[in-house]
Design a protein around this motif. Structure first.
Motif, short mmCIF file in Angstrom:
data_model
loop_
_atom_site.label_atom_id
_atom_site.label_comp_id
_atom_site.label_asym_id
_atom_site.label_seq_id
_atom_site.Cartn_x
_atom_site.Cartn_y
_atom_site.Cartn_z
N UNK A 103 0.94 -1.10 0.03
CA UNK A 103 0.03 -0.03 -0.09
C UNK A 103 1.00 1.26 -0.08
N UNK A 104 1.76 1.18 0.91
CA UNK A 104 2.76 2.63 1.06
C UNK A 104 3.63 2.38 -0.24
N UNK A 105 4.12 1.49 -0.91
CA UNK A 105 4.97 1.74 -2.07
C UNK A 105 4.05 2.08 -3.22
N UNK A 106 2.88 1.67 -3.24
CA UNK A 106 2.26 1.85 -4.25
C UNK A 106 1.75 3.28 -4.33
N UNK A 107 1.17 3.88 -3.31
CA UNK A 107 0.87 5.11 -2.90
C UNK A 107 2.17 6.08 -3.50
N UNK A 108 3.66 5.89 -3.09
CA UNK A 108 4.56 6.74 -3.30
C UNK A 108 4.61 6.75 -4.87
N UNK A 109 4.53 5.38 -5.47
CA UNK A 109 4.95 5.55 -6.79
C UNK A 109 3.73 6.11 -7.65
N UNK A 110 2.74 6.30 -7.21
CA UNK A 110 1.66 6.90 -8.09
C UNK A 110 1.91 8.33 -7.77
N UNK A 111 2.62 9.07 -7.13
CA UNK A 111 2.87 10.24 -7.07
C UNK A 111 3.63 10.79 -8.09
N UNK A 112 4.44 9.83 -8.38
CA UNK A 112 5.56 9.96 -9.72
C UNK A 112 4.70 10.24 -10.79
N UNK A 113 5.08 11.33 -11.63
CA UNK A 113 4.34 11.75 -12.84
C UNK A 113 2.99 12.40 -12.44
N UNK A 127 6.97 13.38 -2.70
CA UNK A 127 6.66 12.11 -2.28
C UNK A 127 6.69 12.16 -0.81
N UNK A 128 7.74 12.55 0.11
CA UNK A 128 7.85 12.34 1.29
C UNK A 128 6.68 13.26 2.04
N UNK A 129 6.39 14.28 1.67
CA UNK A 129 5.23 15.30 2.06
C UNK A 129 3.84 14.61 1.93
N UNK A 130 3.83 14.37 0.73
CA UNK A 130 2.20 13.34 0.58
C UNK A 130 2.31 12.28 1.29
N UNK A 131 3.47 11.57 1.29
CA UNK A 131 3.33 10.28 2.11
C UNK A 131 3.06 10.36 3.68
N UNK A 132 3.80 11.44 4.19
CA UNK A 132 3.53 11.80 5.77
C UNK A 132 1.95 12.19 5.95
N UNK A 133 1.19 12.77 4.85
CA UNK A 133 -0.17 13.05 4.92
C UNK A 133 -0.86 12.02 5.13
N UNK A 138 -4.21 7.16 7.44
CA UNK A 138 -4.54 5.96 7.45
C UNK A 138 -3.79 4.98 8.52
N UNK A 139 -2.52 5.40 8.67
CA UNK A 139 -1.69 4.51 9.53
C UNK A 139 -1.03 5.56 10.87
N UNK A 140 -1.85 6.15 11.57
CA UNK A 140 -1.32 7.13 12.60
C UNK A 140 -0.47 6.56 13.67
#
Length: 464
Positions: A103-113, A127-133, A138-140
């Protein structure tokens, strides 16, 4: 007198082969000069194990409006979607929660492009800023797990570098202009091998007769291109073996890495705008280390094995062995049942190309046993192949990426693509290759698009 051609094509990768075959099919007399001993450029299909492996391009990225996918469909060739299911291992050999990591890897890679609306950002920071949000929402429980977050971000940095061929994800602009084609992003030529695309283009697939209007010379390195500013002269292409060929025009499909190194091969010199584009664009490196085993020892269902390093384990790796911490994954290609491919990129990939075979083999096997040995009995491989895209003088890298200059200088790729015209406005030196594609760079289909683009520049009234 040397035979005059309508067009000379320099380089027989995806762009050059597409250009040469398009022109030849339209009745033009074409000479294709390739410095290497094979056709394919940065596509290199090699017999290995019980099938084929790809040292270079592995997948068809997208199926909609893809010249590559369409070539397969037109010839009734079934290409297979390869779902990159993951198993994730830590450096102590333990498995990681697969659903969480996917889930986390897919989220990050979907931000590319998917460029941010805010001012220009480095891709890693974005990517880091979006991932932290996303994690907060979802995973507090992970928000304060600094160790996990550091280890995970190190992993995703390597993941992104493999996509981009970059050395660090913060060398890449989040404002990249890259666009995905629609459809599945990892379609495999499997047992056919990517070489099949070139056989289709050249009309040699299934023992086809080839193209009578196309002359191909392998092992023929071009050293100089002389082009006329007036309307009367021909283009002259001078080769290392002393031969010279003439034509009305030339399509140059050298990689960005080679153009950087051989920028002075043009007479008269390239215009300043094009020199700037070549110098300021970035060419990256993505390399593979491929191991053949007597039999597969891994699970059939998992196609991608991800390695995540514990911070302390990484720190304890000997300085000379640092490079093994930049090999982030292993995968089983669909073209061969008993082969594993290890992936790396950037400066470490360049360095691995220079290391002795035995050192690469032994350290990589230590890496596999460290991460996967708890769950698998791992034998010694019977063969190793490794790509050398940077040290190869005729590629000097794998593919281009949008660097941090892209937001300020969005037209560099168009400048690289623009032809050199004579005094009457006729194109004499044309440029193709993935780096000249504004939105589909770094792909085989993107390179093919540019070869077709330049062929059609010379065939304005044709219906090819």
């Amino acid at each position: 007198m040397p035979q005059a051609y309508d067009t000379i094509v320099v380089g027989l990768g995806s762009a050059g082969t597409t250009a040469a075959s398009t022109l030849a099919k339209a009745g033009r007399r074409v000479l294709a000069l390739e410095a290497q001993d094979r056709i394919g450029g940065r596509v290199k299909t090699v017999k290995c194990g019980d099938g084929f492996v790809e040292e270079g391009a592995e997948w068809i990225h997208g199926t909609e409006d893809s010249r590559v996918y369409q070539a397969a469909m037109n010839n009734n060739i079934t290409v297979l979607p390869q779902d990159l299911d993951m198993e994730v291992y830590r450096s102590d050999g333990s498995a990681v929660n697969r659903e969480l990591m996917e889930d986390l890897i897919s989220f990050c890679l979907e931000r590319v492009g998917k460029p941010p609306d805010e001012p220009p950002m480095k891709l890693g920071n974005f990517i880091t800023s979006r991932l932290m949000e996303y994690i907060k929402e979802k995973y507090p429980h992970l928000v304060d797990d600094k160790k996990f977050l550091k280890e995970f971000l190190d992993l995703v940095n390597l993941f992104v570098n493999n996509y981009e061929a970059s050395n660090d994800w913060n060398d890449v602009s989040a404002q990249s202009r890259y666009e995905e084609l629609g459809g599945h992003q990892h379609m495999s030529w499997h047992r056919y091998g990517y070489k099949t695309f070139f056989e289709i283009l050249l009309n040699t697939y299934n023992n086809g007769p080839g193209l009578p209007n196309l002359d191909i010379k392998l092992n023929t390195e071009v050293t100089q291109i002389k082009w006329p500013r007036d309307t009367t002269g021909n283009v002259e292409v001078v080769c290392k073996d002393g031969s010279t060929y003439t034509a009305s025009n030339v399509i140059v499909t050298l990689s960005l890495g080679v153009l950087k190194e051989r920028i002075k091969m043009f007479r008269p010199p390239l215009p300043e705008q094009k020199i700037t584009a070549i110098e300021e664009m970035s060419m990256g490196v993505m390399d593979k280390i491929i191991f053949k085993f007597d039999e597969p020892w891994w699970h059939d269902r998992a196609l991608f094995y991800i390695f995540i390093w514990d911070i302390k384990d990484r720190e304890n790796v000997a300085k000379d062995d640092y490079w093994i911490t930049r090999i982030f994954a292993a995968s089983n290609p669909l073209g061969s049942r008993n082969v594993l491919t290890l992936w790396t990129s950037g400066d470490v990939a360049k360095m691995i190309e220079t290391l002795p075979e035995n050192e690469v083999k032994s350290k990589c096997m230590q890496l596999l046993r460290r991460f996967m040995g708890r769950n698998h009995t791992i034998p010694e491989p019977v063969e190793m192949i490794r790509s050398t895209w940077f040290s190869n003088p005729f590629t000097r890298g794998s593919y281009s990426y949008d660097n941090l200059l892209t937001p300020q200088k969005p037209n560099l790729r168009e400048d690289l693509a623009s032809p050199l015209l004579d005094s009457a406005g006729s194109p004499r030196v044309l440029f193709a290759g993935e780096a000249t594609n504004s939105v589909h760079f770094s792909t085989v289909h993107g390179a093919a698009e540019t070869g077709y683009r330049e062929a059609m520049r010379l065939l304005p009234s044709s219906k090819v």
